[in-house]
Design an enzyme around this catalytic site. Structure first.
Site, PDB file in Angstrom:
ATOM      1  CG  ASP A  57       0.168  -4.022   2.051  1.00  0.00           C
ATOM      2  OD1 ASP A  57      -0.238  -4.671   3.039  1.00  0.00           O
ATOM      3  OD2 ASP A  57       0.967  -3.065   2.134  1.00  0.00           O
ATOM      4  CE  LYS A  67       2.742  -5.762   3.934  1.00  0.00           C
ATOM      5  NZ  LYS A  67       2.139  -4.769   4.853  1.00  0.00           N
ATOM      6  CD  GLU A 112       0.032  -1.620   8.208  1.00  0.00           C
ATOM      7  OE1 GLU A 112      -0.385  -0.886   9.135  1.00  0.00           O
ATOM      8  OE2 GLU A 112       0.560  -1.183   7.176  1.00  0.00           O
ATOM      9  CD  GLU A 167       7.197  -0.575   8.456  1.00  0.00           C
ATOM     10  OE1 GLU A 167       6.297  -1.264   7.954  1.00  0.00           O
ATOM     11  OE2 GLU A 167       7.461   0.594   8.100  1.00  0.00           O
ATOM     12  CG  ASP A 191      -0.349   0.028   2.530  1.00  0.00           C
ATOM     13  OD1 ASP A 191       0.899  -0.078   2.611  1.00  0.00           O
ATOM     14  OD2 ASP A 191      -1.085   0.155   3.535  1.00  0.00           O
ATOM     15  CB  SER A 192       4.592   1.729   0.073  1.00  0.00           C
ATOM     16  OG  SER A 192       4.897   0.536  -0.614  1.00  0.00           O
TER      17      SER A 192
HETATM   18  O1  KIV Z   1       3.459  -1.129   1.721  1.00  0.00           O
HETATM   19  C1  KIV Z   1       4.632  -1.514   1.889  1.00  0.00           C
HETATM   20  O2  KIV Z   1       5.527  -1.204   1.095  1.00  0.00           O
HETATM   21  C2  KIV Z   1       4.906  -2.338   3.047  1.00  0.00           C
HETATM   22  C3  KIV Z   1       6.308  -2.836   3.253  1.00  0.00           C
HETATM   23  C4  KIV Z   1       7.213  -1.765   3.683  1.00  0.00           C
HETATM   24  C5  KIV Z   1       6.335  -3.992   4.169  1.00  0.00           C
HETATM   25  O3  KIV Z   1       4.026  -2.617   3.804  1.00  0.00           O
END
Ligand code: KIV
Length: 261
Positions: free
Chosen positions: A82, A111, A113, A179, A43-44
């Site tokens: 994500d 993934k 959180e 993280e 989600d980055s």
């Molecule tokens: O969104 C992302 O890039 C992440 C990684 C840094 C693990 O969650």
């Protein structure tokens, strides 16, 4: 070699694996050519590719759109989608949205959180056949309440992280992102579980590392986090190339006869 979630899980304790994020076909091709075994459609996306200040604006529709392209670019890697902010606030939301990553985008896993508080969600997904990568320690989706603090500096916080990793692995997570966890604790957490840990700013003793591809390649022009090593400065090279092109167009050096039909 074709990577699967099962192979990735079995790689625990072997040579540490360098993993990256990717957001589109081009960046996924780069990761695939470098043989990266697992690619995260993070989600980055929101911060690195869409220009937002945090990851919170990433939507499910945007994540699916980008994950489809990453899947096409990295057919042999494990592709992890994500789960964006609020897409797994309830178990039915989590099932519906994780299902979209697998069904619409062809991802292999998702993934999310959260530690103890998300163990029930992880279990529900795993029971439906959806592999889950857990993400504990600093959780960027909670930045408005927690900030970007390093985790595990006090005995109480270390104990909370131990409880988190125990809960997510008992719930069936096939790997766990750590993280910004202090390195000694990250090493201990890695020894504590039988699935791979993936460090993000958590020292050298995790089973794998993640780097955001834009940071690794120097694709942005802003500062990067302390842990993010820049292996190239492609944005500088790209800007120089575009400037050279503009200058040649202006001087009529481009296109000359060799670039003309
Ligand atoms: O969104 C992302 O890039 C992440 C990684 C840094 C693990 O969650």
């Amino acid at each position: 070699m074709k990577w699967t979630v099962r192979k990735f899980r079995a790689a625990k304790g072997g040579e540490p694996m360098g993993l990256v994020t990717a957001y589109d076909f081009l960046t996924a091709r780069m990761a695939a050519r470098a043989g990266v075994p697992l690619v995260l459609v993070g989600d980055s996306l929101a911060t690195t590719a869409l220009g937002h200040a945090t990851t919170l604006p990433a939507t499910m529709d945007a994540m699916i759109h980008h994950a489809e392209a990453v899947r096409r670019g990295a057919p042999d890697a494990v592709v992890v989608g994500d789960m964006p902010f609020l897409s797994y606030a309830t178990v039915p939301d989590a099932l519906r949205n994780a299902g979209r990553f697998l069904r619409e985008a062809g991802c292999d896993a998702v993934k999310l959180e959260g530690g103890v508080s998300k163990a029930g969600t992880i279990r529900a997904l795993v029971e439906e056949g959806i592999p889950v990568q857990a993400h504990i320690g600093l959780q960027p989706q909670s930045v408005k309440s927690t900030g970007y603090a390093v985790r595990g500096r006090t005995p109480e916080d270390a104990a909370a992280l131990e409880a988190d990793i125990d809960a997510v692995t008992a719930a069936g997570a096939f790997s766990v992102v750590l993280e910004c966890v202090v390195p000694e604790l990250a090493a201990a957490l890695t020894k504590r579980v039988d699935v791979p840990t993936i460090g993000v700013g958590s020292g050298p003793d995790c089973d794998a590392q993640y780097l955001v591809l834009a940071d690794l390649l120097g694709l942005g022009d802003g500062p990067v986090p302390k842990f993010a090593k820049q292996y190239a400065r492609l944005a500088d090279e790209a800007a120089a190339a575009i400037s050279a092109y503009r200058a040649e167009v202006a001087s009529r050096a481009y296109p000359d006869a060799s670039f003309t039909y």
